[in-house]
Enzyme design. Structure first.
Site, PDB file in Angstrom:
ATOM      1  N   SER A 254       0.833  -1.200   0.000  1.00 48.55           N
ATOM      2  CA  SER A 254       0.000   0.000   0.000  1.00 48.55           C
ATOM      3  C   SER A 254       0.874   1.259   0.000  1.00 48.55           C
ATOM      4  O   SER A 254       1.668   1.453  -0.916  1.00 48.55           O
ATOM      5  CB  SER A 254      -0.956  -0.052   1.190  1.00 48.55           C
ATOM      6  OG  SER A 254      -1.988   0.892   1.060  1.00 48.55           O
TER       7      SER A 254
ATOM      8  N   ASP B 208     -10.105  -3.428  -5.661  1.00 51.87           N
ATOM      9  CA  ASP B 208      -9.302  -2.377  -5.036  1.00 51.87           C
ATOM     10  C   ASP B 208      -9.143  -1.257  -6.064  1.00 51.87           C
ATOM     11  O   ASP B 208      -8.714  -1.507  -7.192  1.00 51.87           O
ATOM     12  CB  ASP B 208      -7.934  -2.966  -4.656  1.00 51.87           C
ATOM     13  CG  ASP B 208      -6.992  -1.970  -3.998  1.00 51.87           C
ATOM     14  OD1 ASP B 208      -7.291  -0.764  -3.981  1.00 51.87           O
ATOM     15  OD2 ASP B 208      -5.936  -2.409  -3.507  1.00 51.87           O
TER      16      ASP B 208
ATOM     17  N   HIS C  18      -8.128  -4.790  -0.824  1.00 52.68           N
ATOM     18  CA  HIS C  18      -6.994  -4.081  -0.235  1.00 52.68           C
ATOM     19  C   HIS C  18      -6.821  -4.509   1.216  1.00 52.68           C
ATOM     20  O   HIS C  18      -7.785  -4.659   1.959  1.00 52.68           O
ATOM     21  CB  HIS C  18      -7.230  -2.573  -0.314  1.00 52.68           C
ATOM     22  CG  HIS C  18      -5.998  -1.766  -0.098  1.00 52.68           C
ATOM     23  ND1 HIS C  18      -5.127  -1.472  -1.119  1.00 52.68           N
ATOM     24  CD2 HIS C  18      -5.477  -1.201   1.026  1.00 52.68           C
ATOM     25  CE1 HIS C  18      -4.131  -0.746  -0.641  1.00 52.68           C
ATOM     26  NE2 HIS C  18      -4.316  -0.579   0.664  1.00 52.68           N
TER      27      HIS C  18
END
Length: 318
Positions: A156, A250, A280
């Site tokens: 991320s 996502d 995610h």
């Protein structure tokens, strides 16, 4: 409207519901301090422990004006042939050494490589480029303290930092020999692809992404700055061999495809895989969701392959 009831299986829904019970979807409306408390508690609830033989040591990197905590993972009986420099996720405002402690321990256990996890400074107290500067300081620290080849890995927000470091250090004598990015946000075109199709995905929405970006930069527009958004770089030559693993459900997934394409167009080595039906943050589901377990195995295998300079990776990942 995307039908997530069709895309996401029962195991993954159970993971989403468990996550939401600790970290509700409206958490971004809380204060930053409250968000951190909620996030840290959620991470503790998902903590899976260390594999046998893996130990960790916490120390600091001293810069001219502050110290950066790092945690170093080692596996007993192993002579590592690479070092993983790991940057955690959390939207640049959440997380730290503890939030991804077990993930780093398991990467160490599965690969035998040493792993150095970096507790970079967080926004809003430390806005961009503070996190990037700490990531760069960590790179230079491991170069000066280790003789091992370096792999840049992150999830991320941490994937963003890993890529930014790869771009900034591509001409360094000891540049990274590979990078692996897990559902990274790389600053792609928000008018198309997954940004549109999955704008309201479970676990991460476009509203979340805009919030995190504004907190990170103080709402300052940084046009063309690859330290904020690596996809904005004008030059994709000489980057290390790259693996990007994204989640289908996502809004960030298209960034993986775009990043791969830019590297390939520049003559580099890159592989992108979109994990079907995952969301995610699925690293925390690697012990409870079959798809996430299989994906984490691929991630660990890819790290191992990058460390051994084995390519093409797509031939070796099931």
């Amino acid at each position: 409207m995307t039908d997530y009831k069709e895309l996401i299986d029962a195991e993954t829904w159970a993971f989403i519901e468990k996550t939401n019970s600790y970290y509700p979807p409206d958490t971004i409306d809380y204060t930053i301090e409250q968000q951190r408390g909620v996030y840290d508690r959620m991470c503790r609830e998902f903590f899976a422990g260390y594999p046998d033989g893996v130990t960790a040591e916490t120390t600091t990197i001293k810069t001219s004006d502050h110290a950066i905590p790092v945690r170093i993972y080692r596996k007993a009986g192993e002579q590592p042939n690479a070092l993983v420099l790991y940057f955690h996720g959390g939207g640049f405002i959440l997380g730290g050494l503890d939030s991804h402690d077990d993930v780093c321990a398991e990467l160490c256990g599965r690969t035998g490589y040493e792993v150095v996890s970096v507790d970079y400074r967080l926004a809003p107290e430390h806005r961009h480029p503070a996190a990037f500067e700490d990531a760069m300081a960590a790179f230079h620290w491991v170069v000066s303290h280790y003789q091992l080849p370096i792999l840049l890995v992150g999830d991320s927000a941490g994937g963003n930092l890993a890529a930014a470091v790869a771009h900034a250090t591509r001409t360094h004598t000891h540049r990274a020999i590979g990078q692996l990015l897990i559902y990274p946000g790389l600053g792609g075109d928000q008018s198309k692809g997954s940004y549109v199709k999955h704008a309201e995905a479970p676990m991460l929405t476009m509203r979340d992404l805009i919030f995190y970006k504004n907190i990170r930069t103080g709402e300052e527009e940084r046009i063309g700055d690859p330290t904020v958004a690596p996809l904005l770089d004008r030059d994709f030559r000489n980057l290390p061999p790259t693996v990007v693993i994204t989640a289908e459900c996502d809004p960030l997934s298209s960034d993986g495809e775009a990043y791969r394409d830019r590297i390939l167009a520049a003559g580099g080595k890159a592989f992108w895989r979109e994990e079907e039906g995952l969301v995610h943050g699925y690293l925390r589901a690697r012990h409870s969701v079959t798809r996430a377990r299989e994906s984490f195995a691929r991630i660990a295998d890819a790290v191992g392959l990058l460390g051994r300079k084995e390519w093409p990776i797509e031939w070796r990942l099931p």
